[in-house]
Design a protein around this motif. Structure first.
Motif, short mmCIF file in Angstrom:
data_model
loop_
_atom_site.label_atom_id
_atom_site.label_comp_id
_atom_site.label_asym_id
_atom_site.label_seq_id
_atom_site.Cartn_x
_atom_site.Cartn_y
_atom_site.Cartn_z
N ALA A 203 10.44 23.02 44.80
CA ALA A 203 9.28 23.91 44.93
C ALA A 203 8.67 24.17 43.55
N LEU A 204 9.53 24.40 42.57
CA LEU A 204 9.02 24.69 41.22
C LEU A 204 8.31 23.47 40.64
N LYS A 205 8.93 22.31 40.81
CA LYS A 205 8.31 21.10 40.26
C LYS A 205 6.98 20.81 40.93
N SER A 206 6.92 21.03 42.25
CA SER A 206 5.69 20.70 42.95
C SER A 206 4.60 21.74 42.70
N SER A 207 4.96 22.83 41.99
CA SER A 207 3.93 23.82 41.66
C SER A 207 3.12 23.39 40.45
N SER A 208 3.55 22.29 39.80
CA SER A 208 2.83 21.79 38.64
C SER A 208 2.14 20.49 39.01
N PRO A 209 0.95 20.23 38.45
CA PRO A 209 0.27 18.97 38.76
C PRO A 209 0.96 17.77 38.08
N LEU A 210 1.90 18.03 37.16
CA LEU A 210 2.57 16.92 36.46
C LEU A 210 3.59 16.24 37.35
N ASP A 211 3.91 14.99 37.01
CA ASP A 211 4.88 14.23 37.80
C ASP A 211 6.30 14.77 37.64
N ASN A 212 6.69 14.95 36.40
CA ASN A 212 8.05 15.40 36.16
C ASN A 212 8.04 16.53 35.14
N PRO A 213 7.59 17.71 35.59
CA PRO A 213 7.41 18.82 34.65
C PRO A 213 8.74 19.34 34.13
N SER A 214 8.71 19.93 32.94
CA SER A 214 9.92 20.55 32.40
C SER A 214 9.96 22.01 32.85
N VAL A 215 11.05 22.35 33.56
CA VAL A 215 11.18 23.66 34.21
C VAL A 215 12.19 24.52 33.44
N VAL A 216 11.91 25.80 33.29
CA VAL A 216 12.90 26.72 32.72
C VAL A 216 12.98 27.97 33.58
N VAL A 217 14.11 28.69 33.45
CA VAL A 217 14.24 30.02 34.05
C VAL A 217 14.14 31.03 32.92
N LEU A 218 13.21 31.99 33.05
CA LEU A 218 13.02 33.00 32.01
C LEU A 218 13.70 34.30 32.43
N GLY A 261 14.17 20.64 17.60
CA GLY A 261 12.78 20.99 17.37
C GLY A 261 12.12 21.56 18.61
N ALA A 262 10.78 21.65 18.58
CA ALA A 262 10.04 22.27 19.69
C ALA A 262 9.92 21.30 20.86
N ARG A 263 10.12 21.81 22.10
CA ARG A 263 9.97 21.00 23.31
C ARG A 263 9.01 21.70 24.26
N PRO A 264 8.06 20.97 24.86
CA PRO A 264 7.08 21.63 25.74
C PRO A 264 7.71 22.13 27.04
N VAL A 265 7.12 23.19 27.58
CA VAL A 265 7.56 23.79 28.84
C VAL A 265 6.39 23.78 29.81
N ASP A 266 6.63 23.31 31.04
CA ASP A 266 5.53 23.19 32.00
C ASP A 266 5.59 24.21 33.12
#
Lengths: 469, 316
Positions: A203-218, A261-266
């Protein structure tokens, strides 16, 4: 409404209901010593695994176990299908409602909900106006609280669309039952629920338009009462568990600080209230959030689950309109009923409520966790009079409902087994489709006669079975 | 991996290793305090050693005024109000583990959490009720169990690497300090590397036992422990798991395997230190003077720890 409680296990004549027969047989043939020994084992295992929560207002931050009861709450599969369809219908309507009020506001223009009820609601976030979300989903994770009244009908008590918690207990309770009583699971067909984290990640991945988004729990951090759950879900999904300080925003993109280093979060599955998300946009005192997060969000470079501003839809003053939303957006009749509700902001409702306080449950429209509510039949005269004054001073902040006779389920108590009141919170996930795992979290009020099931008020939990019948 | 996660893992393993080392320290001092003390008092000096090594003696004296066996033991081991106590080391290790429980295996978490819960019971019971040697053994055993769970259940990757880094930085520091303190205590005796007095024998044996290196010493040197050989074993021998050299080899390999370029300063420093040790003979150490040599290395290990922090644990 019927004041006689519905018992989940036995019918009015004391006969065991068909879907509980397998369990009842087993219970009869299992010695008291074995049961007591297994219950001690469960306590030990929960403690050792650190499946605990922290009580607010407890200076020591003592970690407590949520009491776990080994008698399951069982629902026949045929009945479950109705609950499931009802929850899906309801959450779909709520998501449509949120997309509508942050865009065209058709439901307000149609006169179905008074506009000021929505627009001046503290949960309504102006910043969300006109912002398009992928798939138009606002509440990716919703908890629908259900209770069963005396006649056996399920009612929706409230919707939880901000950061509903408790799903880790649903999963851990099942693991514990399978560990303690594997024979029960061999003997009957109990629908599995362990794939919840998998569905959540999808569900979380499909909430982003990206194919394989990077997901985190905050998470707000390890001192938050639900920290165990945040860590649990991150681990089960195999994603990073981050705190605000681990994230930063550069050029309207969110990044996390890593050893390489820095990694993007989607996608951010945030377990932090709106007010704490971004000190630049909301509460400037917040040290839990991420400065600049809102600007990245508004630009669409990151998904927040749930979205900002969902609180307006689970507010108790909006609750009475949810059945109308279902009719308005879906053109369907609601499958699950609302509890009849008096809105104290309406003068005629208020006078009815004031005249019947000893019989009613009165809740703050913004409250949660069982704080700040009046349970008329359980309150003293003095408590009722004190509440009356608060109610008169700010009627718009309250709603009232009849005292439901929450259904009961046999539960282990100090001297044997006795019925205790329970509720049910299924967790509804919205992504490519809207779905849920069979069952949910069953909370039980362990004090005799008590109707308050919240863990912060001494409630416990039970494993919830959907049994093929 | 998140820098904060790496920091929590690193400190979790440092604190756990430190707790184990404190138990080893306490063990050696307690057993020596039971030995006949000749004219050297009643064993209190020996019991004060762990406090001296950890730099907490002053704090103790401020609170309790005089050397007192039971109070010192309690202060060192179970006193929750002493920030450097073994109790608080385990509390910190468990708290760090709690923060990263999603990144370590269930076996590891349940192990360290069970240790913590048992320690709470034990603290209630008091040290003398439980037995001091038994307590030291218990701490070591719990630490071994955790390391075993780590070794056999944790995926080899960044999480494992930062656990190793914390463990070996802490262990290197501890081995240096223990050796230094024992060397200082023996005073003039120790200046003669061939000192064979009975007192020195017991001191060095106790140290070797505390570092679980007695068997290694016996096998390698086949003789009674003497200052120079003990120092060689604990500083320079690669095959002894608690030696400085072994720790630096582990640190160097672990750092070299970490992905990314941001770790270069730490990687370079570890490689330099390791190479210097590899080509150092014990005679050169003794020539410099043991205390001076060790002091410099304690400093260097600390710098390596700082470099790890800068490169990985607080990346902007």
């Amino acid at each position: 409404m019927d004041r006689q409680s519905f018992d989940e296990m036995y019918d009015a004549n004391g006969v065991c209901r068909p879907h509980y027969r397998g369990f009842a047989n087993w219970l009869e043939n299992t010695s008291q010593e074995v049961l007591a020994q297994r219950r001690r084992e469960a306590d030990l295992l929960f403690h050792r695994a650190g499946i605990t929560f922290t009580l607010y207002g407890d200076a020591q931050g003592t970690e407590r176990l949520i009491p776990f009861d080994t008698i399951p709450r069982s629902i026949p599969a045929s009945e479950w299908r109705g609950i499931e369809a009802g929850c899906i219908q309801r959450v779909q309507a709520l998501n449509l409602f949120l997309a509508d009020i942050y865009h065209d506001q058709r439901i307000l223009k149609a006169g179905i909900i008074p506009p000021e009820q929505v627009l001046s609601n503290s949960g309504y976030q102006q910043v969300m106006h006109g912002l398009d979300l992928h798939r138009d989903i606002y509440a990716h994770i919703a908890g629908v609280d259900l209770v069963r009244d005396g006649d056996g009908t399920f009612y929706v008590l409230e919707d939880n669309l901000r950061t509903p918690s408790g799903v880790s207990y649903m999963l851990e309770d099942r693991k514990m039952m399978m560990r303690l009583f594997p024979e029960l699971f061999a003997a009957q067909r109990i629908a599995p629920i362990d794939h919840y984290p998998n569905l959540l990640l999808e569900a979380l991945k499909s909430s982003s338009p990206l194919d394989n988004p990077s997901v985190v729990v905050l998470t707000p951090g390890r001192y938050n009462s639900a920290y165990f759950e945040h860590a649990f879900l991150a681990r089960e999904m195999g994603v990073e568990l981050v705190e605000g300080a681990d994230l930063f925003v550069r050029d309207e993109r969110v990044f996390m600080r890593t050893t390489a280093g820095a990694r993007p979060v989607d996608v951010i599955y945030r377990r932090l209230d709106d007010a704490f998300l971004d000190p630049l946009a909301f509460n400037p005192e917040s040290v839990l959030g991420v400065p600049g997060l809102l600007s990245a969000y508004r630009r669409g470079s990151v998904v927040l689950a749930n979205a900002i501003g969902t609180g307006v839809a689970d507010d108790k003053s909006i609750y009475p309109y949810v059945t109308d939303m279902i009719r308005f957006y879906l053109g369907e009749e609601p499958i699950l009923q609302n509890v009849p509700t008096w809105q104290c902001r309406k003068p005629q409702d208020l006078s009815h409520v004031l005249a019947h306080l000893p019989e009613l449950v009165v809740k703050e429209t913004q409250g949660s966790g069982g704080y700040g509510m009046l349970v008329g039949p359980a309150a003293t005269k003095a408590e009722i009079e004190a509440f009356r004054e608060r109610l008169k001073a700010r009627p718009e902040a309250y709603i009232a409902q009849p005292t439901l006779s929450l259904s009961t389920c046999p539960t282990f108590v100090e001297n044997g087994i006795a019925p205790r009141h329970i509720d049910l919170r299924p967790f509804v996930l919205s992504g490519r489709e809207t779905r849920l795992v069979p069952g949910g979290l069953t909370r039980v009020a362990l004090r005799e006669g008590s109707l308050v099931v919240n863990s912060s008020q001494g409630g416990g939990t039970k494993d919830t079975w959907v049994v093929e019948d | 991996m998140l820098s904060r996660t790496a920091a929590d893992l690193y400190w979790m393993s440092r604190y756990l290793e430190r707790a184990e080392n404190l138990a080893r320290m306490l063990d050696v001092s307690y057993s020596l305090s039971l030995m006949p003390q000749d004219d050297r008092g009643n064993g209190l000096d020996e019991l004060a050693m762990p406090l001296l090594i950890t730099g907490t003696l002053e704090d103790y004296l401020q609170r309790h005024g005089e050397l007192h066996a039971e109070r010192m033991l309690h202060f060192f081991a179970l006193d929750a109000s002493n920030p450097a106590s073994l109790f608080n080391c385990l509390a910190a290790a468990r708290s760090n583990a709690h923060a990263v429980r999603g990144r370590i295996t269930a076996d590891m978490w349940e192990n360290i959490n069970a240790t913590w819960l048992a320690l709470l019971d034990l603290a209630e019971q008091g040290l003398s009720g439980y037995g001091i040697s038994r307590f030291c053994e218990w701490v070591k055993e719990r630490s071994h169990l955790f390391r075993g769970a780590t070794y056999s259940t944790l995926m080899r990757g960044d999480v494992y690497s930062f656990i190793l880094l914390g463990t070996f930085i802490e262990r290197a520091d501890n081995t240096l300090r223990l050796l230094d303190a024992r060397y200082e205590l023996l005073g003039a005796d120790s200046e003669d590397p061939n000192d064979r007095s009975a007192r020195a024998y017991y001191q060095w044996s106790a140290l070797l036992r505390a570092l679980s290196a007695f068997e290694a010493f016996a096998e390698i040197y086949r003789g009674s422990p003497r200052a120079g050989k003990v120092a060689e074993l604990l500083l320079l021998r690669a095959e002894v798991p608690r030696s400085l050299r072994a720790c630096l080899t582990e640190l160097q390999h672990t750092l070299a395997d970490l992905p990314g370029d941001n770790g270069r300063p730490a990687q370079r420093l570890a490689a330099e230190l390791e190479a210097r040790l590899r080509y150092t003979a014990i005679e050169e150490v003794l020539e410099t003077g043991m205390h001076a040599w060790i002091t410099e290395y304690i400093e260097q290990v600390q710098q390596l720890g700082d470099a790890i922090h800068k490169c990985y644990l607080e990346v902007a």
